[in-house]
Scaffold this motif. Structure first.
Motif, PDB file in Angstrom:
ATOM      1  N   PRO A  42      -8.364  45.415 -10.408  1.00 11.32           N
ATOM      2  CA  PRO A  42      -9.121  45.052  -9.410  1.00 11.32           C
ATOM      3  C   PRO A  42      -9.222  43.574  -8.934  1.00 11.32           C
ATOM      4  CG  PRO A  42     -10.393  46.350 -10.969  1.00 11.32           C
ATOM      5  CD  PRO A  42      -8.930  46.226 -11.601  1.00 11.32           C
ATOM      6  N   GLY A  43      -9.206  42.834  -9.946  1.00 14.68           N
ATOM      7  CA  GLY A  43      -9.113  41.408  -9.579  1.00 14.68           C
ATOM      8  C   GLY A  43      -7.983  40.801  -9.001  1.00 14.68           C
ATOM      9  N   CYS A  44      -6.836  41.275  -9.410  1.00 14.45           N
ATOM     10  CA  CYS A  44      -5.509  40.967  -9.062  1.00 14.45           C
ATOM     11  C   CYS A  44      -5.114  41.520  -7.865  1.00 14.45           C
ATOM     12  CB  CYS A  44      -4.461  41.678 -10.235  1.00 14.45           C
ATOM     13  SG  CYS A  44      -4.656  40.496 -11.570  1.00 14.45           S
ATOM     14  N   THR A  45      -5.741  42.807  -7.518  1.00 14.55           N
ATOM     15  CA  THR A  45      -5.437  43.598  -6.256  1.00 14.55           C
ATOM     16  C   THR A  45      -6.255  42.593  -5.150  1.00 14.55           C
ATOM     17  OG1 THR A  45      -5.166  45.612  -7.016  1.00 14.55           O
ATOM     18  CG2 THR A  45      -5.908  45.496  -4.814  1.00 14.55           C
ATOM     19  N   ALA A  46      -7.402  42.130  -5.369  1.00 10.89           N
ATOM     20  CA  ALA A  46      -8.432  41.326  -4.611  1.00 10.89           C
ATOM     21  C   ALA A  46      -7.666  40.159  -4.073  1.00 10.89           C
ATOM     22  CB  ALA A  46      -9.728  41.159  -5.061  1.00 10.89           C
ATOM     23  N   GLU A  47      -7.058  39.514  -4.983  1.00  7.05           N
ATOM     24  CA  GLU A  47      -6.382  38.040  -4.983  1.00  7.05           C
ATOM     25  C   GLU A  47      -5.107  38.425  -4.133  1.00  7.05           C
ATOM     26  OE1 GLU A  47      -5.075  34.475  -7.813  1.00  7.05           O
ATOM     27  OE2 GLU A  47      -4.657  36.244  -8.698  1.00  7.05           O
ATOM     28  N   ALA A  48      -4.322  39.283  -4.542  1.00  2.08           N
ATOM     29  CA  ALA A  48      -3.086  39.607  -3.719  1.00  2.08           C
ATOM     30  C   ALA A  48      -3.444  39.949  -2.277  1.00  2.08           C
ATOM     31  CB  ALA A  48      -2.428  40.819  -3.925  1.00  2.08           C
ATOM     32  N   CYS A  49      -4.654  40.833  -2.159  1.00  8.67           N
ATOM     33  CA  CYS A  49      -4.975  41.049  -0.695  1.00  8.67           C
ATOM     34  C   CYS A  49      -5.572  39.940   0.247  1.00  8.67           C
ATOM     35  CB  CYS A  49      -5.978  42.289  -0.673  1.00  8.67           C
ATOM     36  SG  CYS A  49      -5.023  43.902  -1.112  1.00  8.67           S
ATOM     37  N   GLU A  50      -6.235  39.021  -0.555  1.00  9.90           N
ATOM     38  CA  GLU A  50      -6.773  37.822  -0.057  1.00  9.90           C
ATOM     39  C   GLU A  50      -5.604  36.806   0.323  1.00  9.90           C
ATOM     40  OE1 GLU A  50     -10.142  34.428  -0.536  1.00  9.90           O
ATOM     41  OE2 GLU A  50     -10.112  35.812  -1.843  1.00  9.90           O
ATOM     42  N   LYS A  54      -4.675  35.801   4.342  1.00  9.18           N
ATOM     43  CA  LYS A  54      -4.406  34.399   4.683  1.00  9.18           C
ATOM     44  C   LYS A  54      -3.053  33.903   4.750  1.00  9.18           C
ATOM     45  CE  LYS A  54      -8.759  33.209   4.779  1.00  9.18           C
ATOM     46  NZ  LYS A  54      -9.580  32.832   5.763  1.00  9.18           N
ATOM     47  N   TYR A  55      -2.102  34.902   4.580  1.00  3.70           N
ATOM     48  CA  TYR A  55      -0.535  34.513   4.609  1.00  3.70           C
ATOM     49  C   TYR A  55      -0.147  33.854   5.925  1.00  3.70           C
ATOM     50  CZ  TYR A  55       4.317  35.002   4.042  1.00  3.70           C
ATOM     51  OH  TYR A  55       5.837  34.880   3.755  1.00  3.70           O
ATOM     52  N   GLU A  56      -0.759  33.966   7.127  1.00  3.60           N
ATOM     53  CA  GLU A  56      -0.301  33.370   8.479  1.00  3.60           C
ATOM     54  C   GLU A  56      -0.857  31.852   8.189  1.00  3.60           C
ATOM     55  OE1 GLU A  56       1.902  33.928  10.531  1.00  3.60           O
ATOM     56  OE2 GLU A  56       2.301  35.847   9.480  1.00  3.60           O
ATOM     57  N   ASP A  57      -2.109  31.642   7.426  1.00  3.36           N
ATOM     58  CA  ASP A  57      -2.354  30.189   7.430  1.00  3.36           C
ATOM     59  C   ASP A  57      -1.540  29.573   6.641  1.00  3.36           C
ATOM     60  OD1 ASP A  57      -4.587  30.771   8.918  1.00  3.36           O
ATOM     61  OD2 ASP A  57      -6.011  31.081   7.133  1.00  3.36           O
ATOM     62  N   ILE A 138      -7.275  30.958  -3.374  1.00  4.04           N
ATOM     63  CA  ILE A 138      -6.790  30.865  -2.013  1.00  4.04           C
ATOM     64  C   ILE A 138      -7.091  29.767  -1.328  1.00  4.04           C
ATOM     65  CG2 ILE A 138      -6.513  32.106   0.183  1.00  4.04           C
ATOM     66  CD1 ILE A 138      -6.652  34.173  -3.135  1.00  4.04           C
ATOM     67  N   ILE A 139      -8.760  29.687  -1.300  1.00  9.51           N
ATOM     68  CA  ILE A 139      -9.405  28.662  -0.802  1.00  9.51           C
ATOM     69  C   ILE A 139      -9.026  27.160  -1.271  1.00  9.51           C
ATOM     70  CG2 ILE A 139     -11.654  27.543  -0.318  1.00  9.51           C
ATOM     71  CD1 ILE A 139     -12.742  30.211  -0.751  1.00  9.51           C
ATOM     72  N   LYS A 140      -8.654  26.923  -2.402  1.00 13.52           N
ATOM     73  CA  LYS A 140      -8.294  25.787  -3.092  1.00 13.52           C
ATOM     74  C   LYS A 140      -6.864  25.422  -2.835  1.00 13.52           C
ATOM     75  CE  LYS A 140     -11.503  25.278  -6.676  1.00 13.52           C
ATOM     76  NZ  LYS A 140     -12.181  24.112  -6.555  1.00 13.52           N
ATOM     77  N   ALA A 141      -6.111  26.541  -2.634  1.00 16.32           N
ATOM     78  CA  ALA A 141      -4.627  26.286  -2.253  1.00 16.32           C
ATOM     79  C   ALA A 141      -4.486  25.801  -0.671  1.00 16.32           C
ATOM     80  CB  ALA A 141      -3.792  27.626  -2.589  1.00 16.32           C
ATOM     81  N   LEU A 142      -5.167  26.550  -0.151  1.00 18.84           N
ATOM     82  CA  LEU A 142      -4.848  26.080   1.486  1.00 18.84           C
ATOM     83  C   LEU A 142      -5.560  24.657   1.682  1.00 18.84           C
ATOM     84  CD1 LEU A 142      -6.118  29.398   3.314  1.00 18.84           C
ATOM     85  CD2 LEU A 142      -3.971  28.167   3.619  1.00 18.84           C
ATOM     86  N   LYS A 143      -6.646  24.361   1.109  1.00 16.57           N
ATOM     87  CA  LYS A 143      -7.430  23.160   1.213  1.00 16.57           C
ATOM     88  C   LYS A 143      -6.349  22.026   0.598  1.00 16.57           C
ATOM     89  CE  LYS A 143     -11.813  21.151   0.499  1.00 16.57           C
ATOM     90  NZ  LYS A 143     -13.129  21.371  -0.110  1.00 16.57           N
TER      91      LYS A 143
END
Length: 148
Positions: A42-50, A54-57, A138-143
């Protein structure tokens, strides 16, 4: 242990299509390399889907996204196809890349760690984030990418 400012190490692993991926192909690009415990959980699927959502970002920021776990290429192929993941998934079945990046296990050593590394376009590490919870990676990586 990888420290801020360190260069992306040289490595080669198979991707979800059983093709060889070499880190030298990242030259001149920013890169987000995230380690996660296991496909289809569940956690890994949620992370991959997020990361997917956000892939285009990430692409707009000039970055390639790479997911890494110890699952084999067949598992990655199924996981990638089922969730329409547009990024590279690497099979680190021997744990060599985990060791190279010094990604520690979590939950008293029971689970492979979840850690995200962000490298700028010169290949220097600008962010390292370790949390078993997938939520903020994801948020931290984009930032981090948008502040370079």
């Amino acid at each position: 242990m990888m420290q801020l400012g360190d260069k992306i190490p040289d490595f080669e692993l198979e991707n979800q299509y059983a093709e060889r991926f070499n880190s030298s192909s990242l030259e001149g690009k920013a890169a987000v390399i995230y380690f996660y415990p296991k496909d289809f959980t569940p956690g890994c699927t949620a992370e991959a889907c997020e990361f997917r959502d956000k892939y285009e970002d990430f692409k707009d920021a000039g970055a390639e996204v790479i997911g890494v776990s110890s699952d084999d290429t067949d598992s990655h192929a199924k996981f990638s196809k089922k969730h329409n993941l547009p990024f590279i998934m690497l099979s680190d079945s021997q744990g060599e890349l985990r060791k190279l990046f010094d990604v520690k296990s979590s939950l008293l050593g029971l689970l492979p760690g979840r850690e995200t590394f962000v490298f700028d376009k010169t290949g220097k590490l600008i962010m390292r984030y370790n949390s078993i919870k997938s939520k903020n990676h994801i948020i931290k990586a984009l930032k981090a990418l948008n502040h370079t």
